[in-house]
Write a protein that holds these residues in place. Structure first.
Motif, PDB file in Angstrom:
ATOM      1  N   UNK A   1       0.286  -1.385   0.467  1.00 11.48           N
ATOM      2  CA  UNK A   1       0.098  -0.288  -0.487  1.00 11.48           C
ATOM      3  C   UNK A   1       1.212   0.721  -0.258  1.00 11.48           C
ATOM      4  N   UNK A   2       1.976   0.982  -1.323  1.00  6.41           N
ATOM      5  CA  UNK A   2       3.087   1.929  -1.234  1.00  6.41           C
ATOM      6  C   UNK A   2       2.670   3.251  -1.866  1.00  6.41           C
ATOM      7  N   UNK A   3       3.112   4.365  -1.270  1.00  8.23           N
ATOM      8  CA  UNK A   3       2.726   5.680  -1.779  1.00  8.23           C
ATOM      9  C   UNK A   3       3.853   6.679  -1.564  1.00  8.23           C
TER      10      UNK A   3
ATOM     11  N   UNK B   1      12.300   5.304  -3.811  1.00  6.57           N
ATOM     12  CA  UNK B   1      11.236   4.421  -3.324  1.00  6.57           C
ATOM     13  C   UNK B   1      10.166   5.228  -2.608  1.00  6.57           C
ATOM     14  N   UNK B   2       8.929   4.743  -2.584  1.00 13.11           N
ATOM     15  CA  UNK B   2       7.872   5.414  -1.817  1.00 13.11           C
ATOM     16  C   UNK B   2       8.257   5.509  -0.337  1.00 13.11           C
ATOM     17  N   UNK B   3       7.807   6.563   0.309  1.00 13.67           N
ATOM     18  CA  UNK B   3       8.124   6.738   1.727  1.00 13.67           C
ATOM     19  C   UNK B   3       6.942   6.411   2.642  1.00 13.67           C
ATOM     20  N   UNK B   4       5.808   6.038   2.079  1.00 16.22           N
ATOM     21  CA  UNK B   4       4.644   5.663   2.880  1.00 16.22           C
ATOM     22  C   UNK B   4       4.182   4.263   2.530  1.00 16.22           C
ATOM     23  N   UNK B   5       3.964   3.425   3.548  1.00 13.06           N
ATOM     24  CA  UNK B   5       3.547   2.039   3.333  1.00 13.06           C
ATOM     25  C   UNK B   5       2.380   1.721   4.259  1.00 13.06           C
ATOM     26  N   UNK B   6       1.300   1.236   3.679  1.00 13.67           N
ATOM     27  CA  UNK B   6       0.124   0.875   4.459  1.00 13.67           C
ATOM     28  C   UNK B   6      -0.042  -0.639   4.442  1.00 13.67           C
ATOM     29  N   UNK B   7       0.007  -1.234   5.633  1.00 16.01           N
ATOM     30  CA  UNK B   7      -0.222  -2.671   5.771  1.00 16.01           C
ATOM     31  C   UNK B   7      -1.707  -2.899   6.028  1.00 16.01           C
ATOM     32  N   UNK B   8      -2.378  -3.533   5.088  1.00 14.18           N
ATOM     33  CA  UNK B   8      -3.788  -3.891   5.263  1.00 14.18           C
ATOM     34  C   UNK B   8      -3.806  -5.339   5.743  1.00 14.18           C
ATOM     35  N   UNK B   9      -4.253  -5.542   6.981  1.00 10.65           N
ATOM     36  CA  UNK B   9      -4.115  -6.842   7.629  1.00 10.65           C
ATOM     37  C   UNK B   9      -5.442  -7.321   8.210  1.00 10.65           C
ATOM     38  N   UNK B  10      -5.583  -8.626   8.391  1.00 11.88           N
ATOM     39  CA  UNK B  10      -6.721  -9.123   9.171  1.00 11.88           C
ATOM     40  C   UNK B  10      -6.716  -8.486  10.556  1.00 11.88           C
ATOM     41  N   UNK B  11      -7.876  -8.385  11.159  1.00 10.96           N
ATOM     42  CA  UNK B  11      -8.049  -7.601  12.383  1.00 10.96           C
ATOM     43  C   UNK B  11      -7.081  -7.984  13.496  1.00 10.96           C
TER      44      UNK B  11
ATOM     45  N   UNK C   1      -0.998   6.609  -5.011  1.00  9.82           N
ATOM     46  CA  UNK C   1      -1.660   5.594  -4.197  1.00  9.82           C
ATOM     47  C   UNK C   1      -2.527   6.169  -3.099  1.00  9.82           C
ATOM     48  N   UNK C   2      -2.511   7.486  -2.936  1.00  7.19           N
ATOM     49  CA  UNK C   2      -3.251   8.086  -1.827  1.00  7.19           C
ATOM     50  C   UNK C   2      -4.735   7.746  -1.881  1.00  7.19           C
ATOM     51  N   UNK C   3      -5.336   7.868  -3.058  1.00  8.25           N
ATOM     52  CA  UNK C   3      -6.768   7.569  -3.199  1.00  8.25           C
ATOM     53  C   UNK C   3      -7.053   6.127  -2.848  1.00  8.25           C
ATOM     54  N   UNK C   4      -6.192   5.215  -3.315  1.00  6.36           N
ATOM     55  CA  UNK C   4      -6.400   3.804  -3.026  1.00  6.36           C
ATOM     56  C   UNK C   4      -6.307   3.525  -1.535  1.00  6.36           C
ATOM     57  N   UNK C   5      -5.350   4.153  -0.866  1.00  2.00           N
ATOM     58  CA  UNK C   5      -5.194   3.958   0.573  1.00  2.00           C
ATOM     59  C   UNK C   5      -6.448   4.424   1.311  1.00  2.00           C
ATOM     60  N   UNK C   6      -6.929   5.619   0.942  1.00  2.00           N
ATOM     61  CA  UNK C   6      -8.104   6.159   1.613  1.00  2.00           C
ATOM     62  C   UNK C   6      -9.328   5.287   1.363  1.00  2.00           C
ATOM     63  N   UNK C   7      -9.450   4.731   0.151  1.00  2.00           N
ATOM     64  CA  UNK C   7     -10.585   3.855  -0.149  1.00  2.00           C
ATOM     65  C   UNK C   7     -10.508   2.575   0.666  1.00  2.00           C
ATOM     66  N   UNK C   8      -9.289   2.024   0.783  1.00  2.00           N
ATOM     67  CA  UNK C   8      -9.121   0.812   1.580  1.00  2.00           C
ATOM     68  C   UNK C   8      -9.449   1.095   3.037  1.00  2.00           C
ATOM     69  N   UNK C   9      -8.925   2.215   3.564  1.00  2.15           N
ATOM     70  CA  UNK C   9      -9.174   2.570   4.961  1.00  2.15           C
ATOM     71  C   UNK C   9     -10.656   2.796   5.216  1.00  2.15           C
TER      72      UNK C   9
END
Length: 269
Positions: A125-127, A64-74, A137-145
């Motif tokens: 987003x899992x990476x 499984x991916x070891x990095x997880x990014x939660x994109x949440x409302x503020x 998923x790294x590029x997607x995470x950075x774009x979202x951030x």
């Protein structure tokens, strides 16, 4: 309160718990915790890959991916960022659920949080971030951030603190920790100040100061507070150390002009 009123009140509380979720741990509602746990589990299981086992390249394992990014409302993101123990609990639970399903991790999972004021629902987003593994998923995470940071910066007021009447500290982040510990964003080298004394949070485009159970207390305009929404010119005392909150005023025409905020006379501090 009569027996009937007490019974009805208890029944109402149980119904609310069933609808909203029972109280959780450290100020995190159980319903919110369960929703995050479910979303993370789905992201983990849908992102599993058959990869060579660590130390046994000839053996394939479900990884499984070891990095997880939660994109949440503020507001949800700010709640999690101020409760790091909840992120640790979620990461531990995710790791346990993975192993129970025969899924391994190249390294213990890490959960990060990104605030996006434009989204209406949560996103995970899992990476694969461990060296040598695919990290699609790294590029997607950075774009979202990047997009979230840009959206959040548009909501940030042009605010600052005047510290001890001498220096100006610009408020460029939605959350600022203040205290005697050098790890704080605003470091105050004064023995009267607690190591983690206070925190500023951007809530609905307005900075709110929270006292973090400090020994010396947090005062705004001479009144002890546990939390207080700040206005330009407010005088904050952290165990006697003065801070003055200032903010540039935005005109309707789209121009900004600095709201003059002069440090109060030393005798009133």
């Amino acid at each position: 309160m009569s027996w009937i009123e007490s019974t009805l009140t208890h029944l109402e509380m149980r119904i609310r718990e069933l609808v909203e979720g029972e109280p959780g741990v450290d100020g995190i509602a159980r319903k919110f915790h369960n929703q995050l746990e479910r979303d993370l589990t789905v992201a983990m299981k849908t992102s599993v890959q058959r990869l060579p086992s660590v130390g046994h390249p000839d053996k394939m394992t479900l990884t499984a991916p070891d990095g997880y990014t939660l994109v949440l409302p503020t507001l949800e993101a700010q709640l999690l960022l101020t409760h790091p123990a909840e992120l640790n609990r979620l990461a531990h639970k995710l790791e346990t659920l993975g192993y129970q399903s025969g899924i391994v991790f190249a390294s213990p999972p890490i959960i990060r949080v990104v605030a996006d004021p434009q989204i209406m629902q949560r996103k995970v987003i899992a990476a694969f971030t461990h060296p040598g593994l695919e990290d699609s998923s790294t590029t997607q995470i950075e774009e979202v951030k990047k997009g979230a940071d840009e959206a959040l910066s548009a909501l940030m007021p042009k605010a600052f603190l005047i510290v001890n009447g001498l220096t100006t500290f610009p408020l460029t982040q939605p959350m600022v920790n203040i205290g005697r510990d050098p790890s704080n964003q605003l470091y105050l080298d004064d023995l009267r100040v607690s190591r983690m004394h206070a925190q500023l949070r951007l809530i609905q485009e307005k900075f709110v100061i929270f006292d973090l159970d400090s020994l010396g207390g947090t005062f705004v305009n001479g009144v002890a507070v546990s939390s207080h929404a700040l206005n330009p010119g407010d005088v904050i005392l952290l165990a006697g150390v003065p801070l003055v909150y200032g903010q540039e005023k935005t005109e309707q025409a789209g121009y900004t002009q600095e709201l003059p905020v002069e440090p109060p006379a030393l005798e009133i501090l």
